[in-house]
Motif scaffolding. Structure first.
Motif, PDB file in Angstrom:
ATOM      1  N   ILE A  38      -5.688  28.618  54.852  1.00  0.00           N
ATOM      2  CA  ILE A  38      -5.248  30.004  55.028  1.00  0.00           C
ATOM      3  C   ILE A  38      -5.356  30.764  53.711  1.00  0.00           C
ATOM      4  CG2 ILE A  38      -3.230  31.446  55.505  1.00  0.00           C
ATOM      5  CD1 ILE A  38      -2.432  29.328  57.617  1.00  0.00           C
ATOM      6  N   ALA A  39      -4.942  30.130  52.621  1.00  0.00           N
ATOM      7  CA  ALA A  39      -5.016  30.783  51.308  1.00  0.00           C
ATOM      8  C   ALA A  39      -6.470  31.090  50.932  1.00  0.00           C
ATOM      9  CB  ALA A  39      -4.370  29.897  50.247  1.00  0.00           C
ATOM     10  N   ILE A  40      -7.369  30.169  51.215  1.00  0.00           N
ATOM     11  CA  ILE A  40      -8.788  30.377  50.901  1.00  0.00           C
ATOM     12  C   ILE A  40      -9.341  31.532  51.728  1.00  0.00           C
ATOM     13  CG2 ILE A  40     -11.091  29.361  51.170  1.00  0.00           C
ATOM     14  CD1 ILE A  40      -9.831  26.688  50.345  1.00  0.00           C
ATOM     15  N   ARG A  41      -8.980  31.583  53.009  1.00  0.00           N
ATOM     16  CA  ARG A  41      -9.471  32.671  53.872  1.00  0.00           C
ATOM     17  C   ARG A  41      -8.955  34.028  53.408  1.00  0.00           C
ATOM     18  NH1 ARG A  41     -11.860  30.774  58.628  1.00  0.00           N
ATOM     19  NH2 ARG A  41     -11.582  28.538  58.914  1.00  0.00           N
ATOM     20  N   LYS A  42      -7.685  34.090  52.990  1.00  0.00           N
ATOM     21  CA  LYS A  42      -7.134  35.361  52.494  1.00  0.00           C
ATOM     22  C   LYS A  42      -7.853  35.787  51.219  1.00  0.00           C
ATOM     23  CE  LYS A  42      -2.441  35.140  54.346  1.00  0.00           C
ATOM     24  NZ  LYS A  42      -1.015  35.030  54.023  1.00  0.00           N
ATOM     25  N   ARG A  43      -8.067  34.838  50.304  1.00  0.00           N
ATOM     26  CA  ARG A  43      -8.747  35.146  49.052  1.00  0.00           C
ATOM     27  C   ARG A  43     -10.171  35.610  49.327  1.00  0.00           C
ATOM     28  NH1 ARG A  43      -9.352  30.248  46.283  1.00  0.00           N
ATOM     29  NH2 ARG A  43      -7.139  30.018  46.658  1.00  0.00           N
ATOM     30  N   THR A  44     -10.849  34.947  50.253  1.00  0.00           N
ATOM     31  CA  THR A  44     -12.214  35.320  50.605  1.00  0.00           C
ATOM     32  C   THR A  44     -12.261  36.723  51.194  1.00  0.00           C
ATOM     33  OG1 THR A  44     -12.758  33.018  51.031  1.00  0.00           O
ATOM     34  CG2 THR A  44     -14.234  34.650  51.977  1.00  0.00           C
ATOM     35  N   GLU A  45     -11.297  37.030  52.049  1.00  0.00           N
ATOM     36  CA  GLU A  45     -11.234  38.363  52.659  1.00  0.00           C
ATOM     37  C   GLU A  45     -11.035  39.441  51.592  1.00  0.00           C
ATOM     38  OE1 GLU A  45      -8.312  40.776  55.739  1.00  0.00           O
ATOM     39  OE2 GLU A  45      -8.336  38.581  55.771  1.00  0.00           O
ATOM     40  N   THR A  46     -10.160  39.177  50.626  1.00  0.00           N
ATOM     41  CA  THR A  46      -9.913  40.133  49.552  1.00  0.00           C
ATOM     42  C   THR A  46     -11.160  40.335  48.705  1.00  0.00           C
ATOM     43  OG1 THR A  46      -7.608  39.420  49.474  1.00  0.00           O
ATOM     44  CG2 THR A  46      -8.425  40.646  47.581  1.00  0.00           C
ATOM     45  N   LEU A  47     -11.797  39.245  48.342  1.00  0.00           N
ATOM     46  CA  LEU A  47     -13.003  39.340  47.511  1.00  0.00           C
ATOM     47  C   LEU A  47     -14.133  40.049  48.252  1.00  0.00           C
ATOM     48  CD1 LEU A  47     -12.970  35.824  45.830  1.00  0.00           C
ATOM     49  CD2 LEU A  47     -12.505  38.022  44.753  1.00  0.00           C
ATOM     50  N   ARG A  48     -14.251  39.785  49.552  1.00  0.00           N
ATOM     51  CA  ARG A  48     -15.298  40.442  50.340  1.00  0.00           C
ATOM     52  C   ARG A  48     -15.046  41.946  50.382  1.00  0.00           C
ATOM     53  NH1 ARG A  48     -15.140  37.752  55.158  1.00  0.00           N
ATOM     54  NH2 ARG A  48     -16.707  36.313  54.405  1.00  0.00           N
ATOM     55  N   ALA A  49     -13.788  42.346  50.572  1.00  0.00           N
ATOM     56  CA  ALA A  49     -13.456  43.771  50.608  1.00  0.00           C
ATOM     57  C   ALA A  49     -13.779  44.430  49.269  1.00  0.00           C
ATOM     58  CB  ALA A  49     -11.987  43.957  50.956  1.00  0.00           C
ATOM     59  N   LEU A  50     -13.453  43.759  48.167  1.00  0.00           N
ATOM     60  CA  LEU A  50     -13.773  44.302  46.845  1.00  0.00           C
ATOM     61  C   LEU A  50     -15.279  44.445  46.649  1.00  0.00           C
ATOM     62  CD1 LEU A  50     -11.216  42.371  44.617  1.00  0.00           C
ATOM     63  CD2 LEU A  50     -11.223  44.815  45.131  1.00  0.00           C
ATOM     64  N   ARG A  51     -16.023  43.414  47.072  1.00  0.00           N
ATOM     65  CA  ARG A  51     -17.481  43.460  46.910  1.00  0.00           C
ATOM     66  C   ARG A  51     -18.081  44.591  47.736  1.00  0.00           C
ATOM     67  NH1 ARG A  51     -21.254  41.457  50.197  1.00  0.00           N
ATOM     68  NH2 ARG A  51     -19.767  40.075  51.222  1.00  0.00           N
ATOM     69  N   LEU A  52     -17.635  44.736  48.984  1.00  0.00           N
ATOM     70  CA  LEU A  52     -18.179  45.802  49.836  1.00  0.00           C
ATOM     71  C   LEU A  52     -17.835  47.185  49.282  1.00  0.00           C
ATOM     72  CD1 LEU A  52     -17.516  44.277  53.364  1.00  0.00           C
ATOM     73  CD2 LEU A  52     -19.695  44.454  52.150  1.00  0.00           C
ATOM     74  N   ALA A  53     -16.631  47.336  48.738  1.00  0.00           N
ATOM     75  CA  ALA A  53     -16.253  48.622  48.145  1.00  0.00           C
ATOM     76  C   ALA A  53     -17.125  48.928  46.933  1.00  0.00           C
ATOM     77  CB  ALA A  53     -14.778  48.597  47.749  1.00  0.00           C
ATOM     78  N   LYS A  54     -17.401  47.921  46.118  1.00  0.00           N
ATOM     79  CA  LYS A  54     -18.238  48.119  44.931  1.00  0.00           C
ATOM     80  C   LYS A  54     -19.664  48.472  45.344  1.00  0.00           C
ATOM     81  CE  LYS A  54     -19.896  45.835  40.759  1.00  0.00           C
ATOM     82  NZ  LYS A  54     -21.281  46.198  40.919  1.00  0.00           N
ATOM     83  N   GLU A  55     -20.175  47.775  46.364  1.00  0.00           N
ATOM     84  CA  GLU A  55     -21.535  48.074  46.820  1.00  0.00           C
ATOM     85  C   GLU A  55     -21.626  49.491  47.380  1.00  0.00           C
ATOM     86  OE1 GLU A  55     -22.530  44.993  49.590  1.00  0.00           O
ATOM     87  OE2 GLU A  55     -22.887  43.511  48.005  1.00  0.00           O
ATOM     88  N   ALA A  56     -20.592  49.930  48.096  1.00  0.00           N
ATOM     89  CA  ALA A  56     -20.593  51.291  48.641  1.00  0.00           C
ATOM     90  C   ALA A  56     -20.545  52.312  47.506  1.00  0.00           C
ATOM     91  CB  ALA A  56     -19.402  51.481  49.580  1.00  0.00           C
ATOM     92  N   ALA A  57     -19.751  52.028  46.483  1.00  0.00           N
ATOM     93  CA  ALA A  57     -19.669  52.940  45.337  1.00  0.00           C
ATOM     94  C   ALA A  57     -21.003  52.978  44.591  1.00  0.00           C
ATOM     95  CB  ALA A  57     -18.550  52.507  44.403  1.00  0.00           C
ATOM     96  N   ASP A  58     -21.644  51.836  44.479  1.00  0.00           N
ATOM     97  CA  ASP A  58     -22.946  51.795  43.796  1.00  0.00           C
ATOM     98  C   ASP A  58     -24.005  52.578  44.575  1.00  0.00           C
ATOM     99  OD1 ASP A  58     -21.853  50.302  41.786  1.00  0.00           O
ATOM    100  OD2 ASP A  58     -22.696  48.376  42.472  1.00  0.00           O
ATOM    101  N   LEU A  59     -23.949  52.520  45.908  1.00  0.00           N
ATOM    102  CA  LEU A  59     -24.915  53.281  46.705  1.00  0.00           C
ATOM    103  C   LEU A  59     -24.634  54.775  46.616  1.00  0.00           C
ATOM    104  CD1 LEU A  59     -25.289  51.125  49.949  1.00  0.00           C
ATOM    105  CD2 LEU A  59     -26.980  51.502  48.161  1.00  0.00           C
ATOM    106  N   ALA A  60     -23.365  55.153  46.535  1.00  0.00           N
ATOM    107  CA  ALA A  60     -23.013  56.569  46.460  1.00  0.00           C
ATOM    108  C   ALA A  60     -23.381  57.158  45.098  1.00  0.00           C
ATOM    109  CB  ALA A  60     -21.524  56.751  46.727  1.00  0.00           C
TER     110      ALA A  60
END
Length: 92
Positions: A38-60
């Motif tokens: 469960i801890a690994i899945r939560k950490r993965t979800e957080t990191l994925r959200a951060l990565r997607l936000a960064k990629e969206a900011a980079d595209l903008a």
């Protein structure tokens, strides 16, 4: 340690106790594994959200293209001309 042979009832009791302890330890181990999962899945979800936000900011806001500097011309070494040594006797 007691070297006396144990009766069948005592051996059965020992086996049951050992089996119960193993079951309890197994349940604890599975709970620890599930908690870690469960801890690994939560950490993965957080990191994925951060990565997607960064990629969206980079595209903008794409970075400005870097201008490549022209390579500086190397200073050429002066050309040395091999001079012939001329002897006075050779000149006629």
């Amino acid at each position: 340690m007691n070297d006396e042979p144990k009766s069948a009832a005592e051996m059965k009791e020992l086996r049951l106790n050992r089996k119960r302890t193993q079951e309890v330890e197994g349940i604890k181990a599975m709970a620890e594994i599930a908690a870690a999962d469960i801890a690994i899945r939560k950490r993965t979800e957080t990191l994925r959200a951060l990565r997607l936000a960064k990629e969206a900011a980079d595209l903008a806001n794409p970075p400005e293209p870097k201008v490549k500097a022209k390579p500086k011309a190397k200073a050429k070494a002066p050309v040395k001309i091999a001079a012939k040594t001329v002897k006075k006797a050779d000149v006629t």
